[in-house]
Design a protein around this motif. Structure first.
Motif, PDB file in Angstrom:
ATOM      1  N   PRO A  52       0.823  -1.217   0.000  1.00  0.00           N
ATOM      2  CA  PRO A  52       0.000   0.000   0.000  1.00  0.00           C
ATOM      3  C   PRO A  52       0.853   1.261   0.000  1.00  0.00           C
ATOM      4  CG  PRO A  52      -0.761  -1.579   1.655  1.00  0.00           C
ATOM      5  CD  PRO A  52       0.572  -2.065   1.178  1.00  0.00           C
ATOM      6  N   GLY A  53       0.302   2.313  -0.575  1.00  0.00           N
ATOM      7  CA  GLY A  53       1.007   3.578  -0.600  1.00  0.00           C
ATOM      8  C   GLY A  53       0.306   4.557  -1.522  1.00  0.00           C
ATOM      9  N   LEU A  54       0.813   5.797  -1.552  1.00  0.00           N
ATOM     10  CA  LEU A  54       0.246   6.811  -2.435  1.00  0.00           C
ATOM     11  C   LEU A  54       0.338   6.352  -3.889  1.00  0.00           C
ATOM     12  CD1 LEU A  54      -1.043   9.613  -2.144  1.00  0.00           C
ATOM     13  CD2 LEU A  54       1.222  10.610  -2.524  1.00  0.00           C
ATOM     14  N   THR A  93       1.983   2.773 -15.500  1.00  0.00           N
ATOM     15  CA  THR A  93       1.673   3.794 -14.507  1.00  0.00           C
ATOM     16  C   THR A  93       1.124   3.119 -13.252  1.00  0.00           C
ATOM     17  OG1 THR A  93      -0.550   4.100 -15.411  1.00  0.00           O
ATOM     18  CG2 THR A  93       1.158   5.582 -16.196  1.00  0.00           C
ATOM     19  N   PRO A  94       1.362   3.703 -12.084  1.00  0.00           N
ATOM     20  CA  PRO A  94       0.903   3.084 -10.841  1.00  0.00           C
ATOM     21  C   PRO A  94      -0.537   3.440 -10.518  1.00  0.00           C
ATOM     22  CG  PRO A  94       2.108   5.070 -10.340  1.00  0.00           C
ATOM     23  CD  PRO A  94       2.151   4.927 -11.840  1.00  0.00           C
ATOM     24  N   ARG A  95      -1.100   2.687  -9.600  1.00  0.00           N
ATOM     25  CA  ARG A  95      -2.317   3.150  -8.930  1.00  0.00           C
ATOM     26  C   ARG A  95      -1.953   4.397  -8.126  1.00  0.00           C
ATOM     27  NH1 ARG A  95      -6.958   0.234  -7.622  1.00  0.00           N
ATOM     28  NH2 ARG A  95      -7.235  -1.489  -9.066  1.00  0.00           N
ATOM     29  N   THR A  96      -2.882   5.360  -8.076  1.00  0.00           N
ATOM     30  CA  THR A  96      -2.625   6.568  -7.291  1.00  0.00           C
ATOM     31  C   THR A  96      -3.771   6.782  -6.319  1.00  0.00           C
ATOM     32  OG1 THR A  96      -3.606   7.942  -9.044  1.00  0.00           O
ATOM     33  CG2 THR A  96      -1.227   7.661  -9.078  1.00  0.00           C
ATOM     34  N   ALA A 212       5.449  10.782  -6.478  1.00  0.00           N
ATOM     35  CA  ALA A 212       4.163  10.431  -5.871  1.00  0.00           C
ATOM     36  C   ALA A 212       3.493  11.655  -5.244  1.00  0.00           C
ATOM     37  CB  ALA A 212       4.364   9.334  -4.830  1.00  0.00           C
ATOM     38  N   MET A 213       4.285  12.505  -4.627  1.00  0.00           N
ATOM     39  CA  MET A 213       3.726  13.714  -4.026  1.00  0.00           C
ATOM     40  C   MET A 213       3.262  14.704  -5.092  1.00  0.00           C
ATOM     41  SD  MET A 213       3.749  13.273  -0.779  1.00  0.00           S
ATOM     42  CE  MET A 213       3.461  14.934  -0.185  1.00  0.00           C
ATOM     43  N   ALA A 214       3.962  14.717  -6.238  1.00  0.00           N
ATOM     44  CA  ALA A 214       3.588  15.639  -7.315  1.00  0.00           C
ATOM     45  C   ALA A 214       2.379  15.147  -8.100  1.00  0.00           C
ATOM     46  CB  ALA A 214       4.770  15.843  -8.259  1.00  0.00           C
ATOM     47  N   HIS A 215       2.161  13.809  -8.116  1.00  0.00           N
ATOM     48  CA  HIS A 215       1.064  13.234  -8.906  1.00  0.00           C
ATOM     49  C   HIS A 215       0.247  12.263  -8.050  1.00  0.00           C
ATOM     50  CE1 HIS A 215       3.071  14.808 -12.528  1.00  0.00           C
ATOM     51  NE2 HIS A 215       4.195  14.303 -12.038  1.00  0.00           N
ATOM     52  N   PRO A 216      -0.385  12.733  -6.981  1.00  0.00           N
ATOM     53  CA  PRO A 216      -1.106  11.816  -6.094  1.00  0.00           C
ATOM     54  C   PRO A 216      -2.411  11.293  -6.686  1.00  0.00           C
ATOM     55  CG  PRO A 216      -1.467  14.076  -5.391  1.00  0.00           C
ATOM     56  CD  PRO A 216      -0.454  14.128  -6.502  1.00  0.00           C
ATOM     57  N   LEU A 217      -2.930  11.964  -7.738  1.00  0.00           N
ATOM     58  CA  LEU A 217      -4.209  11.575  -8.348  1.00  0.00           C
ATOM     59  C   LEU A 217      -4.056  11.386  -9.861  1.00  0.00           C
ATOM     60  CD1 LEU A 217      -6.548  14.052  -6.433  1.00  0.00           C
ATOM     61  CD2 LEU A 217      -6.230  11.622  -5.949  1.00  0.00           C
ATOM     62  N   GLN A 218      -2.919  10.877 -10.282  1.00  0.00           N
ATOM     63  CA  GLN A 218      -2.653  10.781 -11.713  1.00  0.00           C
ATOM     64  C   GLN A 218      -3.645   9.868 -12.428  1.00  0.00           C
ATOM     65  OE1 GLN A 218       1.354  10.545 -13.869  1.00  0.00           O
ATOM     66  NE2 GLN A 218       0.855   8.375 -13.601  1.00  0.00           N
ATOM     67  N   ALA A 219      -3.910   8.680 -11.885  1.00  0.00           N
ATOM     68  CA  ALA A 219      -4.831   7.747 -12.540  1.00  0.00           C
ATOM     69  C   ALA A 219      -6.229   8.355 -12.659  1.00  0.00           C
ATOM     70  CB  ALA A 219      -4.877   6.431 -11.773  1.00  0.00           C
ATOM     71  N   GLN A 220      -6.669   9.045 -11.615  1.00  0.00           N
ATOM     72  CA  GLN A 220      -7.975   9.701 -11.647  1.00  0.00           C
ATOM     73  C   GLN A 220      -8.000  10.784 -12.738  1.00  0.00           C
ATOM     74  OE1 GLN A 220      -6.135   8.933  -9.008  1.00  0.00           O
ATOM     75  NE2 GLN A 220      -7.377   8.510  -7.188  1.00  0.00           N
ATOM     76  N   ARG A 221      -6.903  11.511 -12.852  1.00  0.00           N
ATOM     77  CA  ARG A 221      -6.817  12.567 -13.863  1.00  0.00           C
ATOM     78  C   ARG A 221      -6.852  11.984 -15.267  1.00  0.00           C
ATOM     79  NH1 ARG A 221      -2.262  14.913 -16.341  1.00  0.00           N
ATOM     80  NH2 ARG A 221      -2.639  17.000 -17.187  1.00  0.00           N
TER      81      ARG A 221
END
Length: 258
Positions: A52-54, A93-96, A212-221
């Motif tokens: 688990p993680g951001l 790309t990771p889960r965010t 991760a801090m710069a793109h915490p919602l990348q997948a949603q975006r």
């Protein structure tokens, strides 16, 4: 320069452009990871499987999607080609923040210091997946100048038919990654060009944390951008193709020179 098979963070630029019945283009930025599978599944990278993680990479988001090891999945696809001993890196790309959607991931198989095959794992917004195994018939190196053609067998966009063909091209560095996938419809009049390009930096805990801090919602975006562009195309009155039942074949080849 960074070697993708040693682990890398890719600052990607994604581009889509449609021509023919409606000229349309858009682009966005996204951070990608290049994960050498052997080291990744051994827990030797800053990002570990299923932790688990951001940012998070889950085994069941890739390959067989049953949570089993990814190396076993890709080896089974490469073995018939004689590439079972190839080095494999997964570009994805990771889960965010707990959410994941990845339009396409690339499994890069290198042997003898050269890229020999790419397994493109394509996903649509309906939860379906298809794999295109891209290579030369004689397993010659896949270089940035190579253009390899394969039939389109998977429904992705409701504004394009499940027909026509793709032309694939790849640049696997060092120090960069590039993937170009161009689609041409059966009539040859409608075309869609897509690309993912970016510089690759060595994957470190510090770089991973900053990204991760710069793109915490990348997948949603990414999902929001897909639907936003679809809405704009729909409002222009382009023909809408209802989703057909997925074909039984989940793996197809692309090996013809374009």
């Amino acid at each position: 320069m960074s070697d993708l098979w040693q682990g890398a963070l890719i600052g990607g630029r994604v581009w889509h452009a449609r021509s023919g019945d409606a000229a349309r283009s858009f682009r966005y930025r996204a951070a990608y990871l290049a994960l050498p599978l052997a080291a990744f599944e051994a827990g030797m990278l800053p990002l570990r499987p299923d932790r688990p993680g951001l940012w998070r990479i889950r085994r069941r988001d890739h390959g067989a999607r049953d949570g089993t090891d990814l190396q076993g999945f890709i080896r089974a696809r490469l073995a018939p080609l004689g590439l079972e001993a190839a080095e494999v890196a997964l570009v994805t790309t990771p889960r965010t923040s707990g959410y994941g959607f990845n339009p396409v991931s690339f499994w890069l198989a290198r042997q003898g210091g050269h890229l020999r095959a790419v397994l493109a794992e394509v996903s649509n917004t309906f939860g379906e997946h298809h794999f295109y195994l891209i290579r030369h018939p004689d397993l010659a190196p896949v270089t940035p100048s190579c253009r390899i053609r394969g039939e389109k067998l998977f429904h992705v966009s409701p504004f394009l038919p499940r027909t026509g063909h793709y032309v694939f091209r790849f640049d696997a560095g060092p120090g960069r990654f590039g993937a170009w996938i161009d689609w041409t419809g059966p009539s040859g009049e409608i075309r869609l060009g897509t690309s993912l390009t970016g510089q690759a930096a060595p994957l470190s805990a510090a770089r991973l944390r900053r990204a991760a801090m710069a793109h915490p919602l990348q997948a949603q975006r990414i999902m929001a951008l897909i639907h936003w562009q679809a809405a704009r195309i729909y409002l222009r009155g382009l023909p809408f193709h209802s989703k057909p039942a997925q074909l039984p074949c989940r793996l197809s080849g692309a090996e013809d020179r374009s």
